[in-house]
Write a protein that holds these residues in place. Structure first.
Motif, PDB file in Angstrom:
ATOM      1  N   THR A 195      -7.346  -8.457   9.458  1.00 53.14           N
ATOM      2  CA  THR A 195      -7.537  -9.579  10.375  1.00 53.14           C
ATOM      3  C   THR A 195      -8.683 -10.471   9.916  1.00 53.14           C
ATOM      4  OG1 THR A 195      -6.739  -8.242  12.208  1.00 53.14           O
ATOM      5  CG2 THR A 195      -7.983 -10.212  12.775  1.00 53.14           C
ATOM      6  N   GLY A 196      -8.409 -11.767   9.810  1.00 49.91           N
ATOM      7  CA  GLY A 196      -9.421 -12.721   9.397  1.00 49.91           C
ATOM      8  C   GLY A 196      -9.464 -12.977   7.912  1.00 49.91           C
ATOM      9  N   THR A 197      -8.776 -12.125   7.108  1.00 42.99           N
ATOM     10  CA  THR A 197      -8.742 -12.360   5.664  1.00 42.99           C
ATOM     11  C   THR A 197      -7.721 -13.455   5.348  1.00 42.99           C
ATOM     12  OG1 THR A 197      -7.000 -10.719   5.263  1.00 42.99           O
ATOM     13  CG2 THR A 197      -9.289  -9.937   5.253  1.00 42.99           C
ATOM     14  N   TYR A 217       6.806  -5.088   5.857  1.00 46.57           N
ATOM     15  CA  TYR A 217       6.665  -5.422   4.439  1.00 46.57           C
ATOM     16  C   TYR A 217       5.273  -5.033   3.945  1.00 46.57           C
ATOM     17  CZ  TYR A 217       7.556  -8.201   0.230  1.00 46.57           C
ATOM     18  OH  TYR A 217       7.777  -8.619  -1.053  1.00 46.57           O
ATOM     19  N   PHE A 218       4.268  -5.328   4.746  1.00 41.77           N
ATOM     20  CA  PHE A 218       2.900  -4.966   4.377  1.00 41.77           C
ATOM     21  C   PHE A 218       2.764  -3.454   4.271  1.00 41.77           C
ATOM     22  CE2 PHE A 218      -1.363  -3.623   5.496  1.00 41.77           C
ATOM     23  CZ  PHE A 218      -2.153  -4.409   4.667  1.00 41.77           C
ATOM     24  N   THR A 219       3.295  -2.738   5.263  1.00 47.39           N
ATOM     25  CA  THR A 219       3.225  -1.278   5.262  1.00 47.39           C
ATOM     26  C   THR A 219       3.928  -0.697   4.044  1.00 47.39           C
ATOM     27  OG1 THR A 219       3.193  -1.258   7.686  1.00 47.39           O
ATOM     28  CG2 THR A 219       3.766   0.793   6.591  1.00 47.39           C
ATOM     29  N   ASP A 220       5.085  -1.259   3.711  1.00 53.39           N
ATOM     30  CA  ASP A 220       5.843  -0.783   2.560  1.00 53.39           C
ATOM     31  C   ASP A 220       5.047  -0.978   1.273  1.00 53.39           C
ATOM     32  OD1 ASP A 220       8.238   0.255   1.338  1.00 53.39           O
ATOM     33  OD2 ASP A 220       8.669  -1.773   0.653  1.00 53.39           O
ATOM     34  N   THR A 221       4.365  -2.118   1.150  1.00 57.39           N
ATOM     35  CA  THR A 221       3.554  -2.372  -0.038  1.00 57.39           C
ATOM     36  C   THR A 221       2.417  -1.362  -0.148  1.00 57.39           C
ATOM     37  OG1 THR A 221       4.040  -4.740   0.159  1.00 57.39           O
ATOM     38  CG2 THR A 221       2.206  -4.113  -1.265  1.00 57.39           C
ATOM     39  N   LEU A 222       1.779  -1.085   0.967  1.00 58.57           N
ATOM     40  CA  LEU A 222       0.683  -0.113   0.972  1.00 58.57           C
ATOM     41  C   LEU A 222       1.173   1.272   0.550  1.00 58.57           C
ATOM     42  CD1 LEU A 222      -2.267   0.513   1.613  1.00 58.57           C
ATOM     43  CD2 LEU A 222      -1.609   0.863   4.003  1.00 58.57           C
ATOM     44  N   ARG A 223       2.311   1.685   1.072  1.00 60.02           N
ATOM     45  CA  ARG A 223       2.855   3.003   0.728  1.00 60.02           C
ATOM     46  C   ARG A 223       3.281   3.076  -0.737  1.00 60.02           C
ATOM     47  NH1 ARG A 223       6.427   3.942   6.274  1.00 60.02           N
ATOM     48  NH2 ARG A 223       4.655   4.538   7.592  1.00 60.02           N
ATOM     49  N   LEU A 224       3.801   1.973  -1.266  1.00 57.57           N
ATOM     50  CA  LEU A 224       4.157   1.944  -2.683  1.00 57.57           C
ATOM     51  C   LEU A 224       2.913   2.155  -3.546  1.00 57.57           C
ATOM     52  CD1 LEU A 224       6.695  -1.030  -2.825  1.00 57.57           C
ATOM     53  CD2 LEU A 224       7.176   1.343  -3.458  1.00 57.57           C
ATOM     54  N   GLY A 225       1.810   1.482  -3.186  1.00 59.17           N
ATOM     55  CA  GLY A 225       0.571   1.645  -3.936  1.00 59.17           C
ATOM     56  C   GLY A 225       0.092   3.081  -3.927  1.00 59.17           C
ATOM     57  N   GLU A 226       0.177   3.707  -2.769  1.00 61.21           N
ATOM     58  CA  GLU A 226      -0.224   5.115  -2.660  1.00 61.21           C
ATOM     59  C   GLU A 226       0.686   6.008  -3.500  1.00 61.21           C
ATOM     60  OE1 GLU A 226       0.087   5.576   1.528  1.00 61.21           O
ATOM     61  OE2 GLU A 226      -1.951   4.841   1.950  1.00 61.21           O
ATOM     62  N   ALA A 227       1.995   5.695  -3.490  1.00 61.39           N
ATOM     63  CA  ALA A 227       2.971   6.538  -4.182  1.00 61.39           C
ATOM     64  C   ALA A 227       2.796   6.499  -5.701  1.00 61.39           C
ATOM     65  CB  ALA A 227       4.394   6.097  -3.813  1.00 61.39           C
ATOM     66  N   ILE A 234      -5.611  -0.340  -0.410  1.00 63.11           N
ATOM     67  CA  ILE A 234      -6.039  -1.231   0.666  1.00 63.11           C
ATOM     68  C   ILE A 234      -6.935  -2.335   0.121  1.00 63.11           C
ATOM     69  CG2 ILE A 234      -7.500  -1.376   2.727  1.00 63.11           C
ATOM     70  CD1 ILE A 234      -6.429   1.310   3.596  1.00 63.11           C
ATOM     71  N   ALA A 235      -7.878  -1.943  -0.728  1.00 66.18           N
ATOM     72  CA  ALA A 235      -8.795  -2.937  -1.296  1.00 66.18           C
ATOM     73  C   ALA A 235      -8.050  -3.931  -2.167  1.00 66.18           C
ATOM     74  CB  ALA A 235      -9.883  -2.224  -2.102  1.00 66.18           C
ATOM     75  N   VAL A 236      -7.054  -3.456  -2.918  1.00 64.43           N
ATOM     76  CA  VAL A 236      -6.270  -4.343  -3.773  1.00 64.43           C
ATOM     77  C   VAL A 236      -5.530  -5.374  -2.923  1.00 64.43           C
ATOM     78  CG1 VAL A 236      -4.367  -4.471  -5.425  1.00 64.43           C
ATOM     79  CG2 VAL A 236      -6.006  -2.579  -5.552  1.00 64.43           C
ATOM     80  N   ILE A 237      -4.887  -4.883  -1.867  1.00 65.91           N
ATOM     81  CA  ILE A 237      -4.120  -5.774  -0.990  1.00 65.91           C
ATOM     82  C   ILE A 237      -5.035  -6.747  -0.259  1.00 65.91           C
ATOM     83  CG2 ILE A 237      -2.644  -5.841   1.061  1.00 65.91           C
ATOM     84  CD1 ILE A 237      -1.486  -3.159   0.153  1.00 65.91           C
ATOM     85  N   GLN A 238      -6.165  -6.252   0.183  1.00 65.48           N
ATOM     86  CA  GLN A 238      -7.085  -7.065   0.982  1.00 65.48           C
ATOM     87  C   GLN A 238      -7.591  -8.278   0.215  1.00 65.48           C
ATOM     88  OE1 GLN A 238     -10.517  -4.874   2.314  1.00 65.48           O
ATOM     89  NE2 GLN A 238     -10.637  -6.013   4.231  1.00 65.48           N
TER      90      GLN A 238
END
Length: 389
Positions: A195-197, A217-227, A234-238
């Motif tokens: 929020t705010g970024t 879509y955001f959640t899916d991207t985060l899970r892909l990064g973890e996988a 999180i830092a990459v996406i942020q």
């Protein structure tokens, strides 16, 4: 029309309804079988559109100012009470024209007490918020102006109330947003660090895209990064500046994840070439081996690669369509048919559906192959008959 009688006992209620007209305050009554009439002291709990099938509904609705009726349609659970208050009090009309969500919040709290609802309507808007136990600053009112631009969020009164809590004042997290949408708030609840970024605000502005659920879509991207083992995804996406960069990252991580799966689940017989029985064109190409099948899955971001075993065993064929749009075509082998094939799938990137024009191109190509197959069978049958003689 003075009174609108609604025989809702016909649909399972234990009473009927009666409503006065707009100039008489839309006063409503429950009318029981024994003739007893009970004054409605609040709302109905459902929208007035449910009454439109009953005789007289259109005439009764016609004498209610259209603009007022249309505004209240956004809050069906409180619609009747909002209209009743508006017909009795000009302050309620003012609220409907300025911040209708305030009137809905009043009706939510006093859904069976019109007198208390009327008392609040006579107060200033900040006083109304205070009486409702919500933060009552000018910033809170400005936040409501951002909310009412999104129908889905403005009708989620529980969510709005939680944001306006006088202690947590969570709505202040959106002070730099020009508009606040339902998806924005849901994303904030799950991933408050966004929020705010720049990316968080870009996601909020993309809420009208019908092809994608942004939060998912955001959640899916985060899970892909973890996988795939990204350190602190999180830092990459942020740090991403826009939704386009999020899409690029999602596709890149998705491709890496697919490559990992290919390596971990590599099937047998990957060196066996795929048999093709179809006549090809410049735009319709045969997928001839496992590597090409994997390349197609990566490029098109779908699961055609799982068909390898079926292709090798002669049960399936896969093709690459280049025009009129990029598609993958799957052909199922059906031995019981005269022409032992049928079209199983035509799918684009992320399993997108083809246009009718593309679908027709594939059908025409398939039909040409069917006719060619039938002709060759006729010739073969004739030759066998000649040789037998």
């Amino acid at each position: 029309m003075n009174v609108f009688s609604v025989p809702i006992s016909q649909v399972g209620f234990c009473y009927n309804l009666e409503f006065e007209n707009w100039h008489n305050g839309l006063v409503g009554y429950r009318v029981f079988e024994d003739g007893k009439r009970e004054l409605l002291e609040g709302g109905l709990g459902f929208g007035l559109d449910m009454l439109q099938t009953f005789e007289g509904a259109e005439q009764w609705k016609a004498q209610i100012p259209t603009s007022v009726y249309d505004i209240t349609c956004l809050y069906p659970e409180y619609q009747y009470q909002m209209l009743h208050l508006a017909s009795c009090c000009s302050n309620a009309i003012d609220l409907l024209n300025s911040r209708p969500i305030l009137l809905a919040l009043i009706c939510d709290k006093y859904s069976v007490d019109n007198s208390q609802a009327m008392r609040l309507i006579g107060l200033g808007q900040r006083q109304i918020l205070a009486e409702l136990g919500l933060d009552s600053t000018k910033s809170a009112l400005k936040f409501l102006d951002k909310v009412i631009k999104d129908n889905r969020l403005s009708t989620s009164l529980n969510l709005v109330r939680s944001l306006l809590h006088p202690v947590s004042k969570r709505y202040l997290r959106f002070k730099h947003y020009t508009e606040v949408f339902h998806s924005t708030v849901i994303l904030d609840q799950s991933y408050p660090f966004m929020t705010g970024t720049a990316l968080g605000m870009a996601i909020a502005n993309a809420r009208t895209n019908p092809e994608i659920n942004i939060s998912t879509y955001f959640t899916d991207t985060l899970r892909l990064g973890e996988a795939i083992g990204v350190n602190d995804p999180i830092a990459v996406i942020q740090r991403l500046p826009s939704l386009e960069r999020l899409r690029d990252l999602h596709d890149r991580w998705s491709e890496q994840r697919m490559q990992q799966r290919f390596q971990l689940r590599r099937p047998q017989n990957t060196d066996v070439p795929y048999v093709n029985d179809f006549t090809l064109t410049d735009d319709m190409q045969h997928i001839a081996n496992y590597q090409q099948l994997c390349d197609e899955a990566i490029e098109m971001k779908h699961c055609i690669s799982i068909y390898h075993n079926r292709i090798v065993s002669g049960q399936y064929s896969a093709f690459r369509l280049l025009s009129p749009e990029r598609m993958t075509v799957g052909i199922k082998h059906v031995s019981t048919k005269t022409f032992p094939y049928e079209i199983d799938q035509i799918c684009g990137v992320r399993n997108a559906s083809p246009t009718e024009a593309t679908r027709q191109v594939v059908y025409d190509w398939f039909e040409r192959n069917r006719k060619s197959y039938s002709s060759s069978n006729v010739v073969a049958t004739s030759n066998r008959a000649i040789n037998a003689n």
